[in-house]
Design a protein around this motif. Structure first.
Motif, PDB file in Angstrom:
ATOM      1  N   UNK A 261      40.996  67.099  47.542  1.00 34.26           N
ATOM      2  CA  UNK A 261      40.089  66.065  48.048  1.00 34.26           C
ATOM      3  C   UNK A 261      38.702  66.623  48.296  1.00 34.26           C
ATOM      4  N   UNK A 262      38.626  67.835  48.856  1.00 33.23           N
ATOM      5  CA  UNK A 262      37.321  68.448  49.121  1.00 33.23           C
ATOM      6  C   UNK A 262      36.573  68.741  47.828  1.00 33.23           C
ATOM      7  N   UNK A 263      37.267  69.259  46.814  1.00 32.23           N
ATOM      8  CA  UNK A 263      36.608  69.548  45.543  1.00 32.23           C
ATOM      9  C   UNK A 263      36.117  68.274  44.865  1.00 32.23           C
ATOM     10  N   UNK A 264      36.926  67.224  44.912  1.00 25.54           N
ATOM     11  CA  UNK A 264      36.526  65.967  44.281  1.00 25.54           C
ATOM     12  C   UNK A 264      35.333  65.336  44.997  1.00 25.54           C
ATOM     13  N   UNK A 265      35.383  65.315  46.331  1.00 28.17           N
ATOM     14  CA  UNK A 265      34.271  64.756  47.098  1.00 28.17           C
ATOM     15  C   UNK A 265      33.004  65.577  46.874  1.00 28.17           C
ATOM     16  N   UNK A 266      33.153  66.890  46.776  1.00 26.84           N
ATOM     17  CA  UNK A 266      31.991  67.749  46.536  1.00 26.84           C
ATOM     18  C   UNK A 266      31.360  67.451  45.179  1.00 26.84           C
ATOM     19  N   UNK A 267      32.196  67.211  44.162  1.00 27.95           N
ATOM     20  CA  UNK A 267      31.662  66.851  42.847  1.00 27.95           C
ATOM     21  C   UNK A 267      30.870  65.542  42.913  1.00 27.95           C
ATOM     22  N   UNK A 268      31.416  64.561  43.600  1.00 26.32           N
ATOM     23  CA  UNK A 268      30.742  63.260  43.707  1.00 26.32           C
ATOM     24  C   UNK A 268      29.424  63.400  44.458  1.00 26.32           C
ATOM     25  N   UNK A 269      29.419  64.183  45.535  1.00 28.82           N
ATOM     26  CA  UNK A 269      28.188  64.366  46.306  1.00 28.82           C
ATOM     27  C   UNK A 269      27.117  65.082  45.494  1.00 28.82           C
ATOM     28  N   UNK A 391      20.614  59.339  33.389  1.00 25.45           N
ATOM     29  CA  UNK A 391      20.762  58.614  34.652  1.00 25.45           C
ATOM     30  C   UNK A 391      21.987  57.699  34.617  1.00 25.45           C
ATOM     31  N   UNK A 392      22.157  56.950  33.539  1.00 30.88           N
ATOM     32  CA  UNK A 392      23.303  56.056  33.421  1.00 30.88           C
ATOM     33  C   UNK A 392      24.607  56.854  33.384  1.00 30.88           C
ATOM     34  N   UNK A 393      24.586  58.010  32.748  1.00 31.28           N
ATOM     35  CA  UNK A 393      25.786  58.855  32.673  1.00 31.28           C
ATOM     36  C   UNK A 393      26.195  59.326  34.068  1.00 31.28           C
ATOM     37  N   UNK A 394      25.229  59.763  34.859  1.00 27.97           N
ATOM     38  CA  UNK A 394      25.525  60.196  36.223  1.00 27.97           C
ATOM     39  C   UNK A 394      26.061  59.056  37.076  1.00 27.97           C
ATOM     40  N   UNK A 395      25.458  57.885  36.961  1.00 29.62           N
ATOM     41  CA  UNK A 395      25.908  56.746  37.755  1.00 29.62           C
ATOM     42  C   UNK A 395      27.328  56.326  37.374  1.00 29.62           C
ATOM     43  N   UNK A 396      27.629  56.330  36.079  1.00 36.05           N
ATOM     44  CA  UNK A 396      28.973  55.947  35.646  1.00 36.05           C
ATOM     45  C   UNK A 396      30.017  56.950  36.126  1.00 36.05           C
ATOM     46  N   UNK A 397      29.688  58.229  36.056  1.00 37.10           N
ATOM     47  CA  UNK A 397      30.652  59.237  36.513  1.00 37.10           C
ATOM     48  C   UNK A 397      30.904  59.103  38.009  1.00 37.10           C
ATOM     49  N   UNK A 398      29.838  58.949  38.794  1.00 43.64           N
ATOM     50  CA  UNK A 398      30.006  58.808  40.238  1.00 43.64           C
ATOM     51  C   UNK A 398      30.793  57.549  40.580  1.00 43.64           C
ATOM     52  N   UNK A 399      30.517  56.438  39.885  1.00 41.90           N
ATOM     53  CA  UNK A 399      31.232  55.209  40.169  1.00 41.90           C
ATOM     54  C   UNK A 399      32.704  55.280  39.791  1.00 41.90           C
ATOM     55  N   UNK A 400      33.012  55.790  38.599  1.00 42.84           N
ATOM     56  CA  UNK A 400      34.402  55.876  38.154  1.00 42.84           C
ATOM     57  C   UNK A 400      35.205  56.840  39.006  1.00 42.84           C
ATOM     58  N   UNK A 401      34.606  57.978  39.360  1.00 44.02           N
ATOM     59  CA  UNK A 401      35.319  58.960  40.178  1.00 44.02           C
ATOM     60  C   UNK A 401      35.566  58.426  41.580  1.00 44.02           C
ATOM     61  N   UNK A 402      34.582  57.781  42.168  1.00 46.17           N
ATOM     62  CA  UNK A 402      34.755  57.227  43.514  1.00 46.17           C
ATOM     63  C   UNK A 402      35.829  56.148  43.524  1.00 46.17           C
ATOM     64  N   UNK A 403      35.812  55.259  42.523  1.00 42.14           N
ATOM     65  CA  UNK A 403      36.825  54.208  42.471  1.00 42.14           C
ATOM     66  C   UNK A 403      38.229  54.789  42.293  1.00 42.14           C
ATOM     67  N   UNK A 404      38.366  55.780  41.408  1.00 45.52           N
ATOM     68  CA  UNK A 404      39.678  56.399  41.196  1.00 45.52           C
ATOM     69  C   UNK A 404      40.150  57.131  42.439  1.00 45.52           C
TER      70      UNK A 404
END
Length: 449
Positions: A261-269, A391-404
């Protein structure tokens, strides 16, 4: 590279069918898999080399470690990746499927001739497609590519392959990050709140004996086998929990889940922070550099600790992408099986892993996981300087990872609460999702009493 080649060969021989002999195709697959591992290690080695030179700036024993060496490694990986994707793996596939031209003498050379001819035809086809695509986008580059094949055609082709790999990572990595929790949980002993392992094992044994006596009167062998397998699996799981130490049973699983969880949250941040940098400073866009200038400054604002975290996150993202790739419905058929994988599947797996790994440096730099700019031809991709794509690539990754992540954590907590309070034994007609929290609390208090 020799060590990686030996390890890759041992891995492939573990998965290939035992009836198949070691052939030239397997050696080519071993080479490709070794190049894929080298591509994964490019960024970690570069980041750690910079930190080593910062720590020991005047050390005589570190004089061999310099920017020229790292730059050469990046160029070699780029060269071997192109060689494997464009020539070696297609040749290995054609040679595996070939039988020789009609009327020719059967043998190895007839298969080689057919594979070479098919490879040349494929190269001409791909060359024409890429030239037309480059002509539609950039007319000047298309004209130059006819005169300088190596300087313009291969980098342009590899840029398209890398873009495909980066898009594949965008789809597989968020899914893999969520799957990492269930995959890790299946390898560890899960804690059970309010559970007495000895009582559970005794009850399970009694239930198994009772059902076995009842099944003696049933003539359906399939049903007997299925029930026996179910109870054997359940008893073995309970027995494994009983043999596990209290530390493994109560701390191993929570600690592993917290680390993931910490590694995943760190990636999103870090991705969210990179999005803010892209909005405020255009120098945050990924770009290429000619000289890495190692030993001048750390690539992390937190020094050596931040660099170590970057290395861990890069490797974690790669593992997650592989897990997500093999867990997706489109690629589950490629999952290798020990001693039961034919050469065609091995070739497909090596190509897939090479595409994912060669896109990892671009993927990590695009998301802002590291500030180490791309070296050599890795930084010459045309789409890296496009603000809207990055920019769109970063937003999509952050959104998909957060939702998952939210979905995985929510369902995992609900599932563990249901199992902890014994509500998983409810009849199937009762919907467990509609069980109110008061019933959970009452069930827990009754168990405590």
């Amino acid at each position: 590279f020799t060590c990686l080649y030996i390890v890759s060969y041992l891995i492939l021989t573990h998965f290939k069918k035992t009836a198949e002999y070691v052939t030239g195709e397997l050696w080519l697959c071993t080479f490709t898999l070794s190049v894929a591992v080298c591509a994964v290690l490019l960024l970690p080695i570069s980041i750690l080399s910079n930190e080593v030179l910062l720590t020991f700036p005047q050390s005589y024993y570190m004089q061999w470690l310099n920017g020229s060496l790292i730059h050469g490694l990046w160029n070699l990986v780029f060269l071997f990746s192109n060689l494997s994707l464009v020539f070696l793996m297609p040749f290995a596939y054609f040679f595996t499927e070939s039988e020789g031209f009609a009327g020719s003498k059967k043998g190895v050379m007839a298969r080689v001739y057919e594979a070479v001819v098919l490879l040349l035809l494929l190269a001409l086809l791909v060359l024409g497609i890429v030239w037309v695509a480059s002509a539609l986008l950039h007319d000047n580059i298309a004209r130059k590519s006819l005169y300088d094949l190596w300087e313009y055609y291969l980098p342009y082709l590899y840029s398209g392959i890398s873009l495909f790999g980066v898009l594949l990572l965008l789809l597989c990595t968020p899914f893999g990050l969520s799957r990492m929790f269930s995959v890790t949980g299946s390898l560890l002993v899960k804690p059970r709140l309010l559970e007495d392992v000895e009582d559970t094992l005794s009850c399970t044994t009694f239930e198994e004996d009772s059902l076995s006596r009842k099944l003696n009167f049933i003539c359906f062998c399939t049903f007997i086998c299925c029930c026996s397998f179910f109870f054997f699996h359940f008893v073995s799981q309970t027995e494994m929990r009983r043999k596990a130490s209290p530390w493994q049973r109560n701390l191993g699983y929570p600690l592993a889940m917290l680390v993931l969880l910490a590694l995943t949250v760190m990636c999103v941040l870090m991705v969210c922070f990179n999005v803010l940098e892209l909005l405020l400073d255009e120098t945050a866009l990924p770009r290429g550099m000619e000289d890495p200038h190692l030993g001048m400054a750390s690539f992390s604002m937190f020094g050596s600790l931040g660099a170590a975290v970057q290395v861990v996150l890069i490797l974690y993202l790669m593992v997650s992408s592989v897990v997500g790739f093999y867990s997706s419905p489109l690629f589950t058929g490629l999952l290798p099986r020990a001693q039961d994988t034919n050469l065609t599947q091995i070739i497909a797996n090596c190509v897939s892993l090479l595409i994912l790994s060669s896109a990892l440096p671009v993927f990590s730099r695009t998301l802002g996981i590291t500030r180490f700019d791309l070296l050599g031809d890795f930084g010459r991709y045309n789409w890296l300087g496009n603000f809207y794509i990055v920019f769109l690539y970063n937003m999509m990754f952050a959104g998909l990872t957060s939702a998952s992540l939210i979905k995985t954590v929510t369902w995992a907590v609900q599932r563990e609460l249901i199992r902890a309070f014994g509500l998983h034994r409810l009849p199937l007609t009762v919907s467990r999702s509609t069980v109110p929290f008061r019933l959970l609390l009452a069930s827990g208090l009754s168990k405590i009493q």
